[in-house]
Design an enzyme around this catalytic site. Structure first.
Site, PDB file in Angstrom:
ATOM      1  N   GLU A 123      12.210  -3.520  39.629  1.00  0.00           N
ATOM      2  CA  GLU A 123      11.055  -2.674  39.329  1.00  0.00           C
ATOM      3  C   GLU A 123      11.298  -1.823  38.076  1.00  0.00           C
ATOM      4  O   GLU A 123      12.395  -1.312  37.855  1.00  0.00           O
ATOM      5  CB  GLU A 123      10.790  -1.767  40.529  1.00  0.00           C
ATOM      6  CG  GLU A 123       9.634  -0.812  40.403  1.00  0.00           C
ATOM      7  CD  GLU A 123       9.448   0.027  41.657  1.00  0.00           C
ATOM      8  OE1 GLU A 123       8.418   0.716  41.756  1.00  0.00           O
ATOM      9  OE2 GLU A 123      10.331  -0.005  42.545  1.00  0.00           O
ATOM     10  N   LYS A 131       1.097  -2.182  41.059  1.00  0.00           N
ATOM     11  CA  LYS A 131       1.583  -1.773  42.376  1.00  0.00           C
ATOM     12  C   LYS A 131       0.490  -1.034  43.141  1.00  0.00           C
ATOM     13  O   LYS A 131      -0.141  -0.113  42.630  1.00  0.00           O
ATOM     14  CB  LYS A 131       2.813  -0.875  42.197  1.00  0.00           C
ATOM     15  CG  LYS A 131       3.527  -0.467  43.469  1.00  0.00           C
ATOM     16  CD  LYS A 131       4.794   0.326  43.113  1.00  0.00           C
ATOM     17  CE  LYS A 131       5.600   0.735  44.312  1.00  0.00           C
ATOM     18  NZ  LYS A 131       6.836   1.473  43.931  1.00  0.00           N
ATOM     19  N   CYS A 141       8.084  -3.401  45.275  1.00  0.00           N
ATOM     20  CA  CYS A 141       8.788  -2.453  46.143  1.00  0.00           C
ATOM     21  C   CYS A 141       7.971  -2.010  47.355  1.00  0.00           C
ATOM     22  O   CYS A 141       7.876  -2.722  48.339  1.00  0.00           O
ATOM     23  CB  CYS A 141       9.261  -1.259  45.321  1.00  0.00           C
ATOM     24  SG  CYS A 141      10.662  -0.385  46.083  1.00  0.00           S
TER      25      CYS A 141
END
Length: 547
Positions: free
Chosen positions: A47, A115, A151
Site C-alpha cells: 500500500e 480504497k 488493506c
C-alpha cells in the site's frame, strides 16, 4: 509450476516515507528482477508504495501530487512493458484525495482503484487525509478477471462482495498492516473468512520495515478459495516471493511454502530489532549509544542494538555512582564483552557533587528525597547526550512499558534520548525476551543469568528494589494490560481478583504520568495499544480513577 501458470511476484519490501524518487527506483529494480529472473506475469507491491506508509501530513503538501505524477510517468516509461505492475500511491481526482492502487502495463496505468474502507482507529487516521472510493476494480490480466483492493478493504465484507459480483476470479490486496503481538493469527482468520465469502483466492502483499514507532512485519500470504494458506513469506524479512496459479483450475494457487508461526518472544524480538535498524539507518545516525547499568532492561536493549546495527556501531557506557553494586559493574562488563561493543566506564560522582554544591543553599533545610535520585539520572542523561552530539550516535533509552506506565522514570534523565527500544515491552516480557535472546547463542549468552534472576533495582538509593515502590511485576503488568490495552475500569479489574487499593494506585499513576509519556522518545509498538500515536489521553484531567 507449469508453463501455463499465472506467476505473481509478491514484493514484500521496505520503503521510505517521503522518498518518492527512491521508492520509484526500488519499484523499478524489483519489477526488472521479477521480469528478468522470474519471468513473472505480475508483481504486487504494498500500500502507498510511492510515498511509503504512513505519509501523514505530507499528504497536505501541494507538491506531493506533482512528485507522485512525475514518478508514475517515469515508471510507465521505464518498467518492462509486458509485466503487469501493481503499486499504491495517493491520487487526487476531481479535487478529492484517494488512497489508490494503479495497475501499470505497456507504458500506462490501465486500471485504478480507490480504497473504500478507510481505517480511523488506533494508529490509523486515514479519514484525516482521504475520501473513500465506492467502486470495485476488476481488470483482465492474461485473460483472467482479477480484483484489486487495499488493506482495510479486506477487513470488511463489502469490497469482496463487489468483486465477486463483478466476476473476479482472484483478489489482490495491497497492505501496510503494522505488527502487534498475535497479529498473524488475526490475519489468517480474516483471510479465511473473506476467501470463503468470495469463493476466490486472495494474494495479501504486506509492507515490511520500521517507520517511527510502527513496525511492519511482512508475512505476506496467499490463501485458496477455502481460505487455506498456500504461501506465507517469512516475517520481518524483505524479498521478492513468487507464487503460482493454475489457469486451468479457476486460478487455484499452488502450494509453495508456508513459513511457520513465530513464538511470541521471537516475534517481539524480531520487531524490536527491525525497528531499531530502520530508525537508526533511515534517520542517518552513525550508530547508537546507551547507558549500561548491569540490569535486565539495558542488557536486553544492548542485545537488540547489536543485532540491529552490528557491534561496531554500538557504544555502551556504565556510569557508576556510590550506590552501584559491584555485581552491576561486573555484569555490565560481561554484557559488553559478550557482544564485543565499545565499552566505557564514566563515574557520575564528580558531576553529582558539583550539582549538589551549586544547589546547597537552594536545598538548605530540606530532607533528601527523590530529587537527589533524579539528579543522578540526569547526570547520566547529560553524559549520553554529549556522546550522542559529538559522535552522531542516537541515544537508546531503556525504560520498559511497565515502568513508563506508572512514571517510574526520570524526565531529562533515563528518559533522555532518541528511541526507547522497550517502550511497549512489559517487564514480564522483558525477562522472557532475555531468555529468548540467550537461547539464540547458548555458547555465548549476552545476558548473564544472574541479571535475569536478581530483583530489579534502579540503584539510586541504598538497597533499593523496584518492588519497594511498585507492585510485583506480574501483578502490575496484568493490571496495566487490562487498563491500557483493554480499557477496563478499576472496578472491572478488581472483579478479576486484584486488590482494590493496588488497582486504584496503578490507575492513578498511569493517569498522573501522561505528561511524562508525552515527553518520552518514540519507541517500537509491539502491542495492540502502545503509548504512542494510538493513545490520546488528556494531561490536564480530573477523571476519577474508579470509573
Amino acid at each position: 509450476m507449469k508453463n501455463n501458470d499465472l506467476q505473481i511476484i509478491i514484493a514484500q519490501l521496505d520503503f521510505m516515507v517521503g522518498d518518492i524518487d527512491g521508492n520509484a527506483a526500488q519499484i523499478l529494480s524489483a519489477a526488472q528482477q521479477a521480469h528478468d529472473q522470474y519471468g513473472a506475469d505480475l508483481i504486487v507491491f504494498p500500500e502507498l508504495t510511492l510515498t511509503g506508509y504512513p505519509p501523514e501530513d505530507l499528504l497536505f503538501r501541494d507538491s506531493i501530487r506533482i512528485r507522485v505524477e512525475k514518478a508514475l510517468s517515469r515508471l510507465c516509461s521505464s518498467l518492462p512493458p509486458e509485466l503487469y505492475v501493481l503499486i499504491g500511491y495517493p491520487r487526487k481526482a476531481e479535487g478529492t484525495l484517494h488512497n489508490a492502487a494503479g495497475l501499470i502495463y505497456q507504458g500506462r496505468v490501465i486500471a485504478e482503484y480507490f480504497k473504500q474502507e478507510l481505517p480511523n482507529y488506533l494508529v490509523f487516521d486515514e479519514k484525516r487525509y482521504f475520501q473513500p472510493g465506492d467502486q470495485p476494480c476488476v481488470v483482465d490480466v492474461r485473460g483472467h478477471q482479477i480484483a484489486i483492493t487495499i488493506c482495510e478493504d479486506i477487513w470488511h465484507a463489502g469490497p469482496m462482495s463487489q468483486a465477486r459480483n463483478a466476476g473476479a476470479e482472484l483478489m489482490l490486496n495491497l497492505n501496510a498492516s503494522p505488527f502487534h503481538l498475535n497479529k498473524e493469527t488475526v490475519r489468517k482468520e480474516l483471510l479465511l473468512k473473506r476467501a470463503q465469502e468470495g469463493g476466490m483466492p486472495i494474494v495479501y502483499a504486506n509492507l515490511v520495515g520500521g517507520q517511527d514507532e510502527l513496525v511492519f512485519d511482512g508475512g505476506s500470504m496467499v490463501v485458496d478459495a477455502r481460505g487455506e494458506p498456500t504461501f506465507r513469506a517469512a516475517a520481518f524479512k524483505a524479498g521478492l516471493f513468487p507464487v503460482f496459479f493454475d489457469v486451468e483450475n479457476k486460478l487455484a494457487p499452488r502450494l509453495v511454502s508456508v513459513a511457520p508461526d513465530l513464538s511470541k518472544e521471537a516475534s517481539a524480538y524480531s520487531a524490536l530489532v527491525l525497528a531499531v535498524k530502520d530508525y537508526v539507518n533511515k534517520n542517518g545516525f552513525k550508530g547508537a549509544v546507551l547507558g549500561l547499568s548491569g540490569g535486565v532492561d539495558s542488557a536486553l536493549t544492548l542485545a537488540v542494538a547489536v543485532d540491529a546495527l552490528g557491534a561496531d556501531r554500538v557504544e555502551a557506557v556504565m556510569m557508576p555512582f556510590r550506590y552501584t553494586s559491584q555485581m552491576s559493574l561486573e555484569d555490565a562488563e560481561m554484557e559488553a564483552n559478550a557482544l564485543a561493543v565499545n565499552y566505557k566506564v564514566i563515574p557520575i560522582e564528580p558531576m553529582y557533587e558539583a550539582f549538589m554544591n551549586s544547589l546547597a543553599k537552594e536545598f538548605e533545610g530540606t530532607e533528601k528525597d527523590t530529587t537527589e535520585e533524579n539528579i543522578q539520572a540526569r547526570c547520566r542523561g547529560v553524559i549520553l547526550m554529549a556522546i550522542s552530539n559529538k559522535k552522531r550516535f542516537i541515544v537508546l533509552t531503556t525504560g520498559n512499558k511497565s515502568e513508563m506506565s506508572v512514571g517510574y522514570a526520570t524526565l531529562y534523565g533515563d528518559m533522555a534520548g532518541g528511541f526507547d527500544v522497550l517502550k511497549d515491552v512489559p517487564k514480564t516480557l522483558v525477562f522472557r525476551l532475555c531468555e529468548y535472546r540467550n537461547s539464540l547463542t547458548p555458547d555465548n549468552p549476552p545476558i548473564p543469568q544472574r541479571v535475569i534472576d536478581r530483583p530489579p533495582s534502579a540503584e539510586l538509593a541504598p538497597d533499593q528494589k523496584d518492588e519497594d515502590s511498585l507492585p510485583p511485576y506480574p501483578v502490575l503488568d496484568a493490571i496495566l494490560e487490562m487498563y491500557v490495552e483493554r480499557d477496563f475500569s478499576a472496578d472491572a479489574i478488581v472483579a478479576q481478583g486484584y486488590d482494590s487499593e493496588t488497582v486504584r494506585w496503578v490507575i492513578r499513576q498511569v493517569d498522573l504520568n501522561e505528561y511524562k509519556r508525552r515527553q518520552s522518545p518514540v519507541g517500537a509498538r509491539i502491542t495492540a495499544r502502545a503509548f504512542g500515536r494510538d493513545r490520546r489521553y488528556p494531561i490536564t484531567c480530573k477523571w476519577p480513577a474508579g470509573v
